[in-house]
Write an enzyme that holds these catalytic residues in place. Sequence first.
Site, mmCIF file in Angstrom:
data_model
loop_
_atom_site.group_PDB
_atom_site.id
_atom_site.type_symbol
_atom_site.label_atom_id
_atom_site.label_comp_id
_atom_site.label_asym_id
_atom_site.label_seq_id
_atom_site.Cartn_x
_atom_site.Cartn_y
_atom_site.Cartn_z
ATOM 1 N N PHE A 151 9.080 36.975 4.482
ATOM 2 C CA PHE A 151 10.319 37.525 5.049
ATOM 3 C C PHE A 151 10.900 36.494 6.014
ATOM 4 C CE2 PHE A 151 7.410 41.036 4.050
ATOM 5 C CZ PHE A 151 8.170 41.728 3.125
ATOM 6 N N PHE A 251 22.556 43.176 10.707
ATOM 7 C CA PHE A 251 23.160 43.133 9.374
ATOM 8 C C PHE A 251 24.340 44.093 9.220
ATOM 9 C CE2 PHE A 251 20.818 40.093 6.780
ATOM 10 C CZ PHE A 251 19.929 39.676 7.763
ATOM 11 N N LEU A 252 25.080 44.241 10.304
ATOM 12 C CA LEU A 252 26.305 45.046 10.246
ATOM 13 C C LEU A 252 27.530 44.199 10.571
ATOM 14 C CD1 LEU A 252 25.276 48.464 11.892
ATOM 15 C CD2 LEU A 252 25.849 48.033 9.491
ATOM 16 N N CYS A 262 18.562 33.912 -1.740
ATOM 17 C CA CYS A 262 17.670 35.077 -1.855
ATOM 18 C C CYS A 262 18.378 36.386 -2.182
ATOM 19 C CB CYS A 262 16.862 35.213 -0.572
ATOM 20 S SG CYS A 262 15.908 33.723 -0.264
HETATM 21 C C1 UGA Z 1 16.924 36.635 3.567
HETATM 22 C C2 UGA Z 1 16.146 37.706 4.341
HETATM 23 O O1 UGA Z 1 16.830 38.027 5.554
HETATM 24 C C3 UGA Z 1 14.721 37.249 4.659
HETATM 25 O O2 UGA Z 1 13.995 38.293 5.286
HETATM 26 C C4 UGA Z 1 14.039 36.880 3.341
HETATM 27 O O3 UGA Z 1 12.728 36.421 3.544
HETATM 28 C C5 UGA Z 1 14.841 35.801 2.659
HETATM 29 O O4 UGA Z 1 16.183 36.271 2.407
HETATM 30 C C6 UGA Z 1 14.138 35.500 1.354
HETATM 31 O O5 UGA Z 1 14.088 36.363 0.486
HETATM 32 O O6 UGA Z 1 13.497 34.461 1.248
HETATM 33 P P1 UGA Z 1 18.265 34.411 4.237
HETATM 34 O O7 UGA Z 1 18.632 34.280 2.803
HETATM 35 O O8 UGA Z 1 17.789 33.211 4.959
HETATM 36 O O9 UGA Z 1 17.093 35.512 4.431
HETATM 37 O O10 UGA Z 1 19.582 34.932 4.964
HETATM 38 P P2 UGA Z 1 20.002 36.143 5.905
HETATM 39 O O11 UGA Z 1 19.961 35.747 7.308
HETATM 40 O O12 UGA Z 1 19.288 37.369 5.531
HETATM 41 O O13 UGA Z 1 21.544 36.284 5.473
HETATM 42 C C7 UGA Z 1 21.903 36.570 4.122
HETATM 43 C C8 UGA Z 1 23.399 36.628 3.964
HETATM 44 O O14 UGA Z 1 23.949 37.797 4.570
HETATM 45 C C9 UGA Z 1 24.147 35.448 4.578
HETATM 46 O O15 UGA Z 1 25.161 35.021 3.703
HETATM 47 C C10 UGA Z 1 24.751 36.021 5.852
HETATM 48 O O16 UGA Z 1 25.917 35.359 6.280
HETATM 49 C C11 UGA Z 1 25.045 37.438 5.412
HETATM 50 N N1 UGA Z 1 25.120 38.387 6.537
HETATM 51 C C12 UGA Z 1 24.001 38.697 7.230
HETATM 52 C C13 UGA Z 1 26.333 38.976 6.871
HETATM 53 O O17 UGA Z 1 27.379 38.717 6.237
HETATM 54 N N2 UGA Z 1 26.372 39.877 7.894
HETATM 55 C C14 UGA Z 1 25.268 40.203 8.612
HETATM 56 O O18 UGA Z 1 25.385 41.048 9.550
HETATM 57 C C15 UGA Z 1 24.045 39.594 8.290
#
Ligand code: UGA
Length: 463
Positions: A151, A251-252, A262
Amino acid sequence: MEICVIGAGYVGLVTAACLSKIGHTVSCVERDRARVKKLANGECPIYEPGLASIIKKSMLNGSLRFTYHMQDGVQNAKAIFVAVGTPSREDGSSDISQVLESAEQAANFANVGAVIITKSTVPVGTNRAVQRVVYSARPDGKLTVASNPEFLREGSAVKDFEEPDRIVIGFKKNSAGETLRKIYKPLTDKGFALVQTSCENAEMIKYASNAFLALKVTFANELSDLCEALGGDMKDVALGLGLDGRIGPKFLKAGPGYGGSCFPKDTRAMAHMGRKFGARQTLVETVIERNEARKLQIARRILAVLGSNAKGKSVCIWGIAFKEGTDDIRDAPAITIIKVLENMGVNVRAHDPEAMGQARHVLPKTQFFSSPEEAAEGTDLIAILTGWESYKRIDFDTVAANMKGDTLMDFRNILPKSSVKAAGLRIISIGSSADNTSHLVKTSGSIDFVQDSKPKGHSRAGC
Ligand code: UGA
């Protein structure tokens, strides 16, 4: 404990380094010799805060080493983590061939009684295939299998390892569970939660976590549209919503859609599993579809502000990486949005503090600049697509003086409106009725859909 990690991609490297930091002796096997050479010379091949210094320290004190020989890597290990790539196939399913190959090769040289642990994100049930492969390679080896999903977020992977919300371990044989409990004892002693379950449940928890977070982001994106339409402000709504302990504040944040290596891959794989096994994941299918639509909607908003004669106009994009804190552009919303704009005849001038090296390969028409101010020169409009902290410190007076137009669209809601307005710019943020542009979108014409390219050369193996 003597541990081997197979794969020095993103997940393998972070896992190997962090396991060495919590007291284990780790050998990391990587088949790419150039990468092993780099690592042996003290170079960290990926951008991840804190990782390079852990690798350096652990290599110096002898608790971490890199090798391209499987036998050399696994022969003394009690536990062997498999952290290799599971790329998406055309139909959304995950290709697990590298996991099976690695497990088989490791089994050939493994110590009697060693545990082979799948770290890579794999379809539910993969552990049974791994068990079969391992047993047929070494019927006398008394080898067991286990599942231990990761994670780790890009940009905070070291922290996520060291301060996990939970550690999930899946196993059938108690001896495998015992080995995993010992490995993570330094963290569980500090009070971090350990979930002990079956391999199938562990595999499912990984997909369910990413899919749920993708759903939460997509919900926030649609809710922000409703805020715009009905006179709300998504920032306040997210605050009030997130303070409910059952929902939580993370994540909101509304944005231009989720990306990365991922969420897109894992949601597609989950939807595929649902279709294949007669348990359709219609919510997840909708999330995938809405996220694609989101990127196009953002492009449409930019085009709408440019007006009916967008062709030949110039747009500045600040931020290309799929999120701040990484140089990763895989499935980044910015890539799709820029391609749509360019297909409509718009000239794009772009800046990103980390991702321009990768972006140049997939955006041949785009002009790149080493500073955000320079990228904005002479443009009709600026759009922020990645929420880099450094964009908050931009000199907006200089930007405003050198722009042709006067509009800044903040699709990550990172800028204080007052300082942008004080420079004479019009700021349009996301999710706020005050800046609502959705009425403009309704009147815009159709636009070409552009598939994201899959850039090469940036591996997040194990994801
Ligand atoms: C995600 C998961 O958060 C990790 O727990 C997991 O281990 C990982 O995938 C994986 O499967 O290896 P990551 O891909 O690094 O991690 O990115 P996140 O920080 O989760 O963000 C994902 C996407 O959602 C990004 O494009 C981000 O900009 C977007 N996001 C996130 C939003 O648009 N709004 C938010 O409030 C949060």
